[in-house]
Scaffold this active site. Structure first.
Site, PDB file in Angstrom:
ATOM      1  N   PHE A 133      28.338 -18.714 -43.928  1.00 11.01           N
ATOM      2  CA  PHE A 133      27.866 -19.254 -42.593  1.00 11.01           C
ATOM      3  C   PHE A 133      26.485 -19.558 -43.198  1.00 11.01           C
ATOM      4  CE2 PHE A 133      25.814 -18.657 -38.452  1.00 11.01           C
ATOM      5  CZ  PHE A 133      26.725 -19.130 -37.757  1.00 11.01           C
ATOM      6  N   GLU A 367      21.051 -10.557 -39.142  1.00  8.30           N
ATOM      7  CA  GLU A 367      21.813 -10.921 -37.575  1.00  8.30           C
ATOM      8  C   GLU A 367      20.460 -10.699 -36.774  1.00  8.30           C
ATOM      9  OE1 GLU A 367      24.115 -12.464 -38.477  1.00  8.30           O
ATOM     10  OE2 GLU A 367      25.396 -11.615 -40.015  1.00  8.30           O
TER      11      GLU A 367
END
Length: 388
Positions: A133, A367
């Protein structure tokens, strides 16, 4: 009465369904059989065994919370419990599963075309194809809205240029979900590994997440057909929704790392004899263990509550921020304190706490950093966005 496990303190398992307990036990057995015997060597060597991906596929944890295309379609809580047991093995293992399922696969599942889903999701669920990603850049981590990667129309194609950094699975992935600025805003593209102009580099000399592959993605005039664009992904909200899925897994996963540390410390304290008795019999050791057990069980109950909210369709982004901020902080503090109980032995790879502590330094940052999650909660409480 002596507890068999730190999470028995508040009878955590009694809050789970029989199916949830079975899923947790199944993943725990996999970690015991396939990960724990080898993970210290993986960490020391700075490697991640790609061959474990099909085994994880057979276990059913890759994209397990998604429906169709070979995915198990489990509940959010079941996925969270799997993350807990995976990270009890190592954060690198949970990171692989998290990036594969909650970032790469979820981006295709939620925003992709029928053709994209059919091409990639079954192979990714089986572990036959690995995804990554590409959102973070060298100069833009917490501020992805200002990313420099660009995608420009050229007839019916797109030309992509830019660099992505700190990408888990980046240099072993078969396909990358890459986010880029376009004249119409941020859009997502699927970039197969063999695309001309697309190269990757493995980041070495890491002190954390060593049993995980972290890479840099470079796009130099990468030409893609419009069919490579994720048709439903429009704006920054698309990649951020994927990050929300991954952050949810961290809420549970970090708890698993803390659980493994506390189990290790209790076992060591009961076997280590000083001054004629186990160090577990000393008041200072018991104070450490008691405080950590309360923190661990509090974190586990928070994770379970957020999982129930997610399954009910009521989980909000600021609640995920609260869960990640709290549980990673608690897990990191537990890992460090457990190391003190192990004494000098705790600095070796014979025991897990310092390995977990090193890994959790990265989990604290990726994150969404702890600072960003603090500001998300602050904005929710006050109405003011301090980072803008």
């Amino acid at each position: 009465m002596t507890l068999t496990d730190p999470l028995d303190l508040l009878d955590f398992d009694s809050l789970l369904s029989e199916e949830e307990r079975q899923i947790r036990a199944t993943v725990a057995r996999f970690v015991t059989d396939h990960v724990r015997p080898h993970v210290a060597d993986w960490f020391e060597e700075g490697t991640f065994p790609r061959e474990i991906a099909p085994e994880l596929g057979r276990l059913g944890v890759l994209g397990m919370h998604l429906d169709g295309y070979g995915c198990a379609g489990t509940s959010a809580v079941a996925y969270g419990l799997a993350c807990l047991e995976l990270e009890a093995g190592d954060s690198g293992l949970r990171s692989f599963v998290s990036v594969q399922g909650s970032l790469a696969m979820f981006s295709v599942w939620r925003y992709g075309s029928a053709e994209q889903k059919a091409e990639w999701l079954p192979r990714m669920a089986a572990g036959e194809a690995i995804g990554c990603f590409g959102l973070t850049e060298p100069d833009f981590g917490s501020d992805p809205a200002n990313m420099r990667t660009r995608a420009v129309r050229d007839g019916g194609d797109w030309i992509l240029d830019g660099t992505k950094m700190w990408i888990t699975n980046g240099s072993i992935a078969d396909v990358a979900t890459v986010w880029a600025q376009t004249e119409d805003g941020i859009r997502g593209f699927l970039v197969p590994r063999d695309t001309p102009g697309f190269t990757t580099r493995t980041i070495k000399r890491k002190l954390s997440l060593r049993a995980s592959i972290t890479g840099e993605l470079s796009l130099d005039g990468v030409r893609l057909p419009d069919s490579a664009r994720l048709p439903l992904a429009e704006g920054l909200g698309a990649p951020l929704s994927c990050l929300g899925e991954a952050r949810f897994g961290i809420v549970f996963g970090s708890t698993g790392a803390a659980l493994d540390c506390l189990r290790t410390a209790i076992g060591y304290a009961n076997s280590r004899i000083q001054f004629g008795k186990p160090i577990a019999a000393f008041q200072l050791t018991q104070e450490k263990l008691a405080d950590m057990a309360v923190d661990l069980n509090t974190a586990a109950l928070l994770a379970l509550h957020l999982g129930r909210l997610k399954d009910a369709g009521r989980l909000k982004p600021h609640q995920i921020s609260a869960g990640k901020l709290n549980n990673v902080r608690r897990a990191l503090a537990i890992a460090r304190e457990c190391r003190t109980i192990l004494g000098g032995s705790g600095i070796t790879l014979d025991y897990s706490p310092l390995r977990h502590a090193n890994n959790l330094e990265s989990v604290l940052t990726y994150e969404g950093t702890s600072e960003i999650h603090t500001l998300v909660i602050g904005q929710t409480l006050t109405g003011h966005a301090a980072y803008r």
